[in-house]
Design a protein around this motif. Structure first.
Motif, PDB file in Angstrom:
ATOM      1  N   LEU A 118      11.835  41.490  49.086  1.00 11.43           N
ATOM      2  CA  LEU A 118      12.469  42.914  49.431  1.00 11.43           C
ATOM      3  C   LEU A 118      14.154  42.245  48.131  1.00 11.43           C
ATOM      4  CD1 LEU A 118      11.287  42.935  52.012  1.00 11.43           C
ATOM      5  CD2 LEU A 118      13.386  43.086  53.694  1.00 11.43           C
ATOM      6  N   ARG A 119      14.472  43.100  47.889  1.00 14.76           N
ATOM      7  CA  ARG A 119      15.371  42.923  46.615  1.00 14.76           C
ATOM      8  C   ARG A 119      16.448  43.365  46.513  1.00 14.76           C
ATOM      9  NH1 ARG A 119      14.809  40.503  41.882  1.00 14.76           N
ATOM     10  NH2 ARG A 119      16.108  40.905  40.257  1.00 14.76           N
ATOM     11  N   VAL A 120      17.451  42.675  46.515  1.00 17.57           N
ATOM     12  CA  VAL A 120      19.041  42.818  46.463  1.00 17.57           C
ATOM     13  C   VAL A 120      19.356  42.808  45.179  1.00 17.57           C
ATOM     14  CG1 VAL A 120      21.102  42.792  47.502  1.00 17.57           C
ATOM     15  CG2 VAL A 120      19.740  42.822  49.257  1.00 17.57           C
ATOM     16  N   GLU A 121      19.624  44.303  44.739  1.00 16.34           N
ATOM     17  CA  GLU A 121      20.530  44.563  42.909  1.00 16.34           C
ATOM     18  C   GLU A 121      20.943  45.843  43.194  1.00 16.34           C
ATOM     19  OE1 GLU A 121      18.713  43.553  38.836  1.00 16.34           O
ATOM     20  OE2 GLU A 121      17.003  44.637  40.230  1.00 16.34           O
ATOM     21  N   ASN A 122      22.061  45.880  42.292  1.00 15.51           N
ATOM     22  CA  ASN A 122      23.587  46.794  42.140  1.00 15.51           C
ATOM     23  C   ASN A 122      23.571  47.522  43.851  1.00 15.51           C
ATOM     24  OD1 ASN A 122      23.457  46.827  39.499  1.00 15.51           O
ATOM     25  ND2 ASN A 122      20.856  47.711  39.398  1.00 15.51           N
ATOM     26  N   SER A 123      24.072  46.206  44.583  1.00 13.30           N
ATOM     27  CA  SER A 123      24.097  46.569  45.751  1.00 13.30           C
ATOM     28  C   SER A 123      23.670  47.461  46.710  1.00 13.30           C
ATOM     29  CB  SER A 123      25.790  47.266  45.781  1.00 13.30           C
ATOM     30  OG  SER A 123      26.469  46.370  45.603  1.00 13.30           O
ATOM     31  N   VAL A 124      21.913  47.722  46.387  1.00 10.82           N
ATOM     32  CA  VAL A 124      21.058  48.157  46.553  1.00 10.82           C
ATOM     33  C   VAL A 124      20.037  47.349  47.122  1.00 10.82           C
ATOM     34  CG1 VAL A 124      19.484  50.448  46.723  1.00 10.82           C
ATOM     35  CG2 VAL A 124      21.751  50.243  45.781  1.00 10.82           C
ATOM     36  N   LEU A 125      19.071  48.009  48.733  1.00 11.34           N
ATOM     37  CA  LEU A 125      17.974  47.153  49.081  1.00 11.34           C
ATOM     38  C   LEU A 125      16.859  47.295  48.976  1.00 11.34           C
ATOM     39  CD1 LEU A 125      16.282  44.472  50.146  1.00 11.34           C
ATOM     40  CD2 LEU A 125      17.114  45.893  52.794  1.00 11.34           C
ATOM     41  N   ASN A 126      16.035  47.078  48.244  1.00 15.46           N
ATOM     42  CA  ASN A 126      14.927  48.342  48.034  1.00 15.46           C
ATOM     43  C   ASN A 126      13.503  47.063  48.395  1.00 15.46           C
ATOM     44  OD1 ASN A 126      15.093  51.099  46.972  1.00 15.46           O
ATOM     45  ND2 ASN A 126      15.774  48.701  45.363  1.00 15.46           N
TER      46      ASN A 126
END
Length: 192
Positions: A118-126
């Motif tokens: 799980l990665r949160v980056e640029n205010s998005v969770l992918n």
């Protein structure tokens, strides 16, 4: 006069602007509620009828506060596969809280023999099924994951009991958990 002529759509169109300009105008709210009720009575579509009548109720009594439903109850959470849960979490991510943050977690489900990044980056969770190096690696069962989500088990309790093992930066999990919103079931639909 337009209301008496049965011009309910026109009355609603005009009065919604009045209500948004002056939310305390009781006379405008009552007449708009009457117009919505008439439109609801005449609606052939069940969903449209419900929307008009809910709008009328809100104008007269305000946003409901009782009878709140839990749309993510234990049965729903247990039935969701991890991928669906991660999609749900992505919707709940508060973009302002996540602004400027880069966080990554690996969740390894020992009972499913599957790991997710799980990665949160640029205010998005992918998420991905191809875990890479992350801030922390969590090893747990799907049942433990579900219990933490429903509040039956806290993260600290899961760690203390050995149901959740964290390798890496433990603070990353706490920071990750703090990025999500809880949405109220009821919200304004026709009033500001």
């Amino acid at each position: 006069a337009d209301f008496d002529k049965g011009e309910y759509r026109w009355v609603a169109e005009a009065l919604k602007h009045v209500v948004f300009a002056d939310a305390g105008n009781r006379e405008a709210k009552d007449l708009l509620a009457d117009a919505y009720e008439q439109m609801g009575y005449q609606a052939e579509s069940g969903p449209w009828r419900s929307i008009y009548l809910q709008g009328a109720l809100e104008l007269r009594r305000g946003v409901p506060s009782a009878g709140e439903l839990n749309t993510s109850g234990p049965d729903t959470i247990r039935a969701m596969p991890p991928e669906m849960t991660f999609d749900y979490l992505a919707v709940k991510l508060n973009a302002e809280k996540a602004k400027g943050k880069t966080l990554s977690l690996t969740l390894e489900f020992s009972d499913l023999n599957q790991a997710y990044a799980l990665r949160v980056e640029n205010s998005v969770l992918n998420y991905s099924k191809k875990p890479t190096t992350t801030d922390a690696r969590l090893t747990l069962t799907k049942a433990t994951f579900d219990q933490v989500q429903t509040g039956e088990l806290s993260v600290d309790q899961a760690i203390a009991s050995g149901d959740l093992r964290i390798d890496g930066r433990r603070e990353a999990l706490r920071e990750f958990i703090g990025l999500f919103d809880s949405f109220p079931f009821w919200f304004n639909i026709v009033t500001p």
